[in-house]
Write a protein that holds these residues in place. Structure first.
Motif, PDB file in Angstrom:
ATOM      1  N   GLY A  39      36.064  41.646  45.951  1.00  0.00           N
ATOM      2  CA  GLY A  39      35.779  40.733  44.805  1.00  0.00           C
ATOM      3  C   GLY A  39      35.041  41.883  43.771  1.00  0.00           C
ATOM      4  O   GLY A  39      35.318  41.701  42.561  1.00  0.00           O
ATOM      5  N   GLY A  40      34.444  42.688  44.303  1.00  0.00           N
ATOM      6  CA  GLY A  40      33.652  43.572  43.570  1.00  0.00           C
ATOM      7  C   GLY A  40      34.468  44.639  42.756  1.00  0.00           C
ATOM      8  O   GLY A  40      34.330  44.713  41.527  1.00  0.00           O
ATOM      9  N   GLY A  41      35.476  44.993  43.629  1.00  0.00           N
ATOM     10  CA  GLY A  41      36.624  45.686  42.710  1.00  0.00           C
ATOM     11  C   GLY A  41      37.556  45.056  41.859  1.00  0.00           C
ATOM     12  O   GLY A  41      37.488  45.562  40.496  1.00  0.00           O
ATOM     13  N   PHE A  42      37.871  43.675  42.042  1.00  0.00           N
ATOM     14  CA  PHE A  42      39.114  43.213  41.399  1.00  0.00           C
ATOM     15  C   PHE A  42      38.065  42.706  40.128  1.00  0.00           C
ATOM     16  O   PHE A  42      38.815  42.671  38.810  1.00  0.00           O
ATOM     17  CB  PHE A  42      39.684  42.195  41.996  1.00  0.00           C
ATOM     18  N   PHE A  43      37.033  42.318  40.190  1.00  0.00           N
ATOM     19  CA  PHE A  43      36.249  41.931  38.741  1.00  0.00           C
ATOM     20  C   PHE A  43      35.762  42.987  38.039  1.00  0.00           C
ATOM     21  O   PHE A  43      35.753  42.790  36.745  1.00  0.00           O
ATOM     22  CB  PHE A  43      35.152  40.967  39.420  1.00  0.00           C
ATOM     23  N   PHE A  44      35.629  44.368  38.744  1.00  0.00           N
ATOM     24  CA  PHE A  44      35.182  45.262  38.076  1.00  0.00           C
ATOM     25  C   PHE A  44      36.364  45.798  37.350  1.00  0.00           C
ATOM     26  O   PHE A  44      36.136  46.108  35.948  1.00  0.00           O
ATOM     27  CB  PHE A  44      34.394  46.411  38.723  1.00  0.00           C
ATOM     28  N   TYR A  45      37.279  45.989  37.860  1.00  0.00           N
ATOM     29  CA  TYR A  45      38.564  46.319  37.311  1.00  0.00           C
ATOM     30  C   TYR A  45      40.015  45.724  37.778  1.00  0.00           C
ATOM     31  O   TYR A  45      40.523  46.344  38.442  1.00  0.00           O
ATOM     32  CB  TYR A  45      38.833  48.024  37.643  1.00  0.00           C
ATOM     33  N   PRO A  46      40.239  44.682  37.248  1.00  0.00           N
ATOM     34  CA  PRO A  46      41.349  43.960  37.364  1.00  0.00           C
ATOM     35  C   PRO A  46      42.540  44.532  37.057  1.00  0.00           C
ATOM     36  O   PRO A  46      43.521  44.094  37.440  1.00  0.00           O
ATOM     37  CB  PRO A  46      41.049  42.269  36.638  1.00  0.00           C
ATOM     38  N   ASN A  47      42.558  45.536  35.999  1.00  0.00           N
ATOM     39  CA  ASN A  47      43.669  46.185  35.660  1.00  0.00           C
ATOM     40  C   ASN A  47      44.373  46.964  36.744  1.00  0.00           C
ATOM     41  O   ASN A  47      45.444  47.567  36.417  1.00  0.00           O
ATOM     42  CB  ASN A  47      43.422  47.057  34.270  1.00  0.00           C
ATOM     43  N   VAL A  48      43.772  46.994  37.822  1.00  0.00           N
ATOM     44  CA  VAL A  48      44.620  47.791  39.013  1.00  0.00           C
ATOM     45  C   VAL A  48      45.644  47.009  39.165  1.00  0.00           C
ATOM     46  O   VAL A  48      46.704  47.658  39.864  1.00  0.00           O
ATOM     47  CB  VAL A  48      43.470  48.063  40.074  1.00  0.00           C
ATOM     48  N   ILE A  49      45.771  45.867  39.074  1.00  0.00           N
ATOM     49  CA  ILE A  49      46.753  45.029  39.134  1.00  0.00           C
ATOM     50  C   ILE A  49      47.708  44.909  38.053  1.00  0.00           C
ATOM     51  O   ILE A  49      47.284  44.554  36.901  1.00  0.00           O
ATOM     52  CB  ILE A  49      46.569  43.686  39.734  1.00  0.00           C
ATOM     53  N   LYS A  50      48.944  45.384  38.191  1.00  0.00           N
ATOM     54  CA  LYS A  50      49.794  45.409  37.005  1.00  0.00           C
ATOM     55  C   LYS A  50      50.361  44.024  36.336  1.00  0.00           C
ATOM     56  O   LYS A  50      50.412  43.931  35.307  1.00  0.00           O
ATOM     57  CB  LYS A  50      51.167  46.187  37.272  1.00  0.00           C
ATOM     58  N   SER A  51      50.490  43.147  37.430  1.00  0.00           N
ATOM     59  CA  SER A  51      51.038  41.668  36.746  1.00  0.00           C
ATOM     60  C   SER A  51      49.794  40.730  36.336  1.00  0.00           C
ATOM     61  O   SER A  51      48.803  40.674  36.977  1.00  0.00           O
ATOM     62  CB  SER A  51      51.843  41.102  38.059  1.00  0.00           C
ATOM     63  N   LEU A  52      49.998  40.356  35.110  1.00  0.00           N
ATOM     64  CA  LEU A  52      48.877  39.233  34.458  1.00  0.00           C
ATOM     65  C   LEU A  52      48.731  38.168  35.434  1.00  0.00           C
ATOM     66  O   LEU A  52      47.737  37.771  35.762  1.00  0.00           O
ATOM     67  CB  LEU A  52      49.253  39.174  33.148  1.00  0.00           C
ATOM     68  N   ASN A  53      49.932  37.685  35.980  1.00  0.00           N
ATOM     69  CA  ASN A  53      49.868  36.408  36.598  1.00  0.00           C
ATOM     70  C   ASN A  53      49.056  36.690  38.076  1.00  0.00           C
ATOM     71  O   ASN A  53      48.337  35.913  38.382  1.00  0.00           O
ATOM     72  CB  ASN A  53      51.085  35.861  36.934  1.00  0.00           C
TER      73      ASN A  53
END
Length: 410
Positions: free
Chosen positions: A173-187
């Motif tokens: 959660g710390g990683g995804f909320f800090f840098y969600p752009n690591v995931i390419k798909s917006l959905n």
């Protein structure tokens, strides 16, 4: 054809699956797989540049550990503490260090991100399954999770449980909320953030809430403001922020109406607990530990030696306040040597950030590392082999010099 490298690939996936989604479940099996993966990884890893320095730093920490195991025995530490300390401070980190070196060198960017996404989804699903089984079939139905049997949903709107997977979700959660752009798909990006947020609400764990709040704050202040202002006018920016706040509070209302969980009440509990230093037990621990540090003249009483306050009957030398307890055990100098790899990590990270050399995963792992570093101050995650991957993976990835290979730049 199943080669040795491919076999190790699957072994690592299994080891990470249990360590991330079901920490402390089937521990003998996981440890066996770790030893096997360690042996299979050795011929296929390359240690160079900063990674070589990191391995050398680990060697110094091993010497510190051995020295203070001897000091602890001299000061009356129980003999069973020697085996546990040796495994937790020397053997387990070495296994993870080699395994994760193979992981970052042989898993592509897309595979690593896909695994992080998959484990996040499975981790959140495991929480939902735990709640469902416990509330419908009783404590015996969740014995597999090895997390105790504690679910609390009261009339005030509070929801909470004790599960080991929350430690993994602090990292993810710390990683995804800090840098969600690591995931390419917006959905996929929206889905991951949503289910981790919902899990945080139902979890009722202060450390997980702090990780999400802090990471979101860093994202909006460090990344998103710059990103949005470069592309939108101030009026459009204000509209986007207003819309985000509206959606957030609407989600809170929907959760309360359909589940009875009151996020505002949870937020007040979180604030009170944070302001009290993590709860009464941790405050008492801190007082006893500081007194022990003072009595040892900050030189260290040795591994396996505790203070008058007993937190665990099985392991009386272990405490939740790991960083303070570390100073008690190995003194200020020993604790400083233990911390050198992390100071080196920060130095390399900001050096590469200044030179625009960071990859998306570097930024993701930085947010993850900050979250688990803060959480580990009041939770002994770093002293559990199932969670040590969280503290080693960001460092190994950055020190592997990913700027020179196929990983994508952020």
């Amino acid at each position: 054809m199943l080669t040795v490298a491919k076999l190790n690939y699957y072994l690592i996936v299994v080891v990470l699956f249990f360590s991330v989604v079901f920490p402390n479940v089937l521990k003998p099996v996981v440890v066996t797989f770790m030893f096997l993966s360690f042996l299979l990884s050795l011929p296929y890893i390359k240690v160079r540049s900063e990674l070589k320095v990191f391995y050398l730093m680990f060697l110094f920490s091993v010497l510190v550990t051995i020295f203070f195991i001897c000091v602890g025995l001299h000061n009356g530490a129980p003999e069973n503490s020697v085996l546990l300390v040796t495994f937790i401070y020397i053997i387990s980190p070495l296994l993870w260090l080699v395994i994760l070196t193979f992981f970052v060198q042989h898993f592509t960017y897309d595979k690593i991100v896909s695994l992080l996404v998959l484990f996040s989804i499975l981790g959140c699903i495991s929480v939902a399954v735990y709640f469902y089984l416990f509330l419908n079939y009783g404590p015996s139905s969740v014995s597999f999770f090895e997390s105790g049997t504690n679910v609390n949903m009261n009339s005030d709107g509070y929801s909470g449980a004790i599960m080991h997977v929350f430690g993994s979700l602090i990292f993810l959660g710390g990683g995804f909320f800090f840098y969600p752009n690591v995931i390419k798909s917006l959905n996929v990006k929206f889905f991951i953030l949503l289910i981790i947020f919902l899990t945080m609400v139902f979890a009722g764990r202060t450390a997980l809430t702090l990780a999400i709040v802090l990471s979101s704050f860093m994202f909006f202040t460090v990344l998103s403001v710059k990103f949005v202002l470069n592309r939108y006018s101030p009026i459009k920016f204000f509209f986007i922020i207003t819309l985000a706040i509206f959606v957030f509070f609407s989600l809170i209302i929907v959760i309360r109406e359909f589940s009875g969980v009151d996020f505002l009440y949870i937020a007040s509990v979180f604030f009170d607990k944070s302001m009290s230093g993590g709860g009464g037990a941790r405050v008492e621990q801190a007082s006893a530990l500081f007194e022990g540090i003072e009595n040892s003249f900050v030189l260290g009483k040795g591994h396996g030696v505790g203070v008058d306050y007993i937190r665990s009957d099985d392991f009386p030398w272990r405490y939740e306040l790991v960083w303070i307890a570390t100073v008690l055990r190995v003194g200020f100098i020993g604790a400083f040597i233990y911390s050198i790899p992390y100071m080196f990590y920060l130095f390399i990270f900001f050096k590469r950030m200044k030179g625009s050399q960071l990859t998306s995963l570097d930024k993701f792992f930085f947010g993850s590392w900050v979250a688990v570093f803060l959480a580990s101050n009041t939770n002994p995650y770093i002293e559990a082999f199932s969670f040590q991957w969280m503290f080693i993976m960001p460092l190994v990835f950055l020190f592997n010099d990913t700027t020179s290979n196929s990983y994508e730049k952020a």
